[in-house]
Design a protein around this motif. Structure first.
Motif, mmCIF file in Angstrom:
data_model
loop_
_atom_site.group_PDB
_atom_site.id
_atom_site.type_symbol
_atom_site.label_atom_id
_atom_site.label_comp_id
_atom_site.label_asym_id
_atom_site.label_seq_id
_atom_site.Cartn_x
_atom_site.Cartn_y
_atom_site.Cartn_z
ATOM 1 N N THR A 1 49.977 36.963 47.308
ATOM 2 C CA THR A 1 48.768 36.404 46.697
ATOM 3 C C THR A 1 49.101 35.796 45.350
ATOM 4 N N ARG A 2 49.902 36.504 44.561
ATOM 5 C CA ARG A 2 50.328 35.957 43.269
ATOM 6 C C ARG A 2 51.167 34.699 43.450
ATOM 7 N N SER B 1 47.858 38.108 33.894
ATOM 8 C CA SER B 1 46.462 38.493 33.721
ATOM 9 C C SER B 1 46.162 39.790 34.457
ATOM 10 N N ASP B 2 45.084 40.457 34.038
ATOM 11 C CA ASP B 2 44.664 41.690 34.712
ATOM 12 C C ASP B 2 44.374 41.435 36.187
ATOM 13 N N GLN B 3 43.810 40.258 36.481
ATOM 14 C CA GLN B 3 43.495 39.911 37.867
ATOM 15 C C GLN B 3 44.765 39.906 38.716
ATOM 16 N N HIS B 4 45.827 39.264 38.201
ATOM 17 C CA HIS B 4 47.053 39.148 38.973
ATOM 18 C C HIS B 4 47.819 40.460 39.035
ATOM 19 N N GLN B 5 47.647 41.334 38.045
ATOM 20 C CA GLN B 5 48.292 42.639 38.086
ATOM 21 C C GLN B 5 47.845 43.442 39.304
ATOM 22 N N LYS B 6 46.632 43.209 39.761
ATOM 23 C CA LYS B 6 46.059 43.966 40.863
ATOM 24 C C LYS B 6 46.340 43.329 42.220
ATOM 25 N N GLN B 7 46.938 42.142 42.227
ATOM 26 C CA GLN B 7 47.148 41.418 43.474
ATOM 27 C C GLN B 7 48.539 41.657 44.035
ATOM 28 N N GLY B 8 48.663 41.513 45.363
ATOM 29 C CA GLY B 8 49.946 41.642 46.012
ATOM 30 C C GLY B 8 50.841 40.455 45.725
#
Length: 384
Positions: free
Chosen positions: A12-13, A2-9
């Motif tokens: 966090t993922r 997801s776009d949300q997880h693309q932005k996470q370290g």
């Protein structure tokens, strides 16, 4: 992903991807859905797509989404073992008359499956050094469909330049498969370097506690995923929900564990490199390792696997394996506890007499997360 997880370290993922707290109970951990079948709202009226546990299970789906996010991929498929994942991938991508290239020091189980089973189905293979792109190109034919790479390799810890090998594979019309088990998703991201499919034995670093067996495949290709999903369901080598839960629990601490594994391995490499009974230390973090430059380019750190050539031949290797107390003599790797083994007589016995035969004085260490001073003292006693 997801776009949300693309932005996470990464960490966090690892902790959050694939699951949101249960809206009804607030449970922060993925529930173990121990159900073999699922009620339907009328004939064909599936609830969230679930009908039968071999076809799909909510706990398993969480792991598959989590692994896709960790590898920066789109699709993940979980299996009951790393070899089950290997088998499903090979059967989904190869047909009689096809050819594949494998490492000249591949994992013994991978070699055994291809050499003893797939050759009976008309599949041909060649071996090539993963650290020699020209050798990989030379091993390919007009029938090559897959180039199979381990990096680091098991057990000699050779390094393949994933980007370069991917280019060679694609130039020849083949897909690149990277077994990422030794590095883990934390240290290496093969899809971002051009690989088409990533394989893990989740038994190893992902589970991390030597208490579960599993495997996973990750890809960005909808067609590959569809092919693999058909066999995942049709052949049914799927993990149970408790095994999946244990794997997800392990993944949450992957980053901190891999840093500790690497810290300990680096100090042990320094110690062994100076010991008079050690002929050679094989570790990609060493400046003198032939794959060091490639490893530095594509790996975050160099991992917890260390191999050594022991003076005194096979007997010297066996004596070292027999002499440790903190390092446990056992097959497998990637757990929090340190393991030691003699590949020629254990994990790679199936390669004896083949092009993949390993040296008889080779010892492989899976360096755990114990206090490193205790690990070094244990090796020192064993080496006499």
């Amino acid at each position: 992903m997801s776009d949300q997880h693309q932005k996470q370290g990464f960490s966090t993922r690892a902790i959050h991807a694939g699951y949101e707290p249960d809206p009804q109970t607030g449970a922060v951990n993925v529930p173990i859905y121990a159900s073999s079948t699922f009620a339907q709202d009328g004939v064909g009226g599936l609830r969230d797509g679930f009908e039968y546990a071999r076809t799909g299970n909510p706990t398993r789906r969480a792991l598959e989404a989590n692994m896709a996010a960790l590898e920066g991929g789109t699709y993940g498929r979980a299996f009951s073992s790393g070899m089950a994942a290997t088998d499903a991938l090979l059967r989904s991508q190869l047909r009689p008359g096809d050819h594949l290239v494998i490492p000249n020091d591949a994992y013994g189980g991978t070699f055994r499956l291809i050499d003893k089973v797939f050759t009976q189905w008309g599949i041909d293979y060649s071996v090539a050094a993963v650290n020699d792109v020209d050798a990989v190109r030379a091993a390919m034919t007009d029938k090559t469909k897959l180039v199979w790479v381990e990096t680091p390799t098991n057990p000699l810890l050779n390094i393949g330049d994933i980007e370069a090998v991917a280019s060679a594979a694609h130039d020849g019309g083949a897909k690149l498969v990277v077994d990422n088990t030794f590095a883990s998703s934390y240290l290496q991201q093969p899809l971002s370097l051009g690989a088409d499919i990533v394989l893990h034995s989740t038994t190893k670093y992902l589970g991390g506690h030597s208490d579960v067996v599993g495997g996973v495949l990750v890809t960005d290709s909808e067609q590959v995923d569809s092919d693999v999903a058909f066999l995942q369901n049709g052949a049914g080598a799927v993990p149970g929900p408790f095994d999946v839960y244990l794997t997800l629990r392990g993944i949450k601490t992957l980053a901190v564990r891999m840093d500790r594994h690497s810290d300990n391995a680096e100090q042990i490499v320094e110690y062994l490199g100076k010991h008079p009974k050690i002929e050679k230390v094989l570790y990609p973090g060493l400046d003198g390792h032939p794959g060091h430059a490639a490893a530095a380019k594509q790996m975050k750190r160099y991992g917890g696997m260390v191999s050594v050539l022991v003076k005194g031949g096979a007997q010297g290797a066996r004596d070292l394996c027999a002499g440790t107390k903190v390092f446990t003599l056992a097959e497998s790797l990637g757990g929090i506890e340190s393991l030691i083994e003699h590949p020629a007589a254990m994990t790679h016995a199936s390669t004896a007499g083949s092009l993949l035969e390993v040296p008889d004085n080779l010892v492989r260490l899976s360096v755990g997360i114990e206090d490193v001073d205790d690990l070094i003292a244990d090796l020192d006693r064993a080496l006499g």
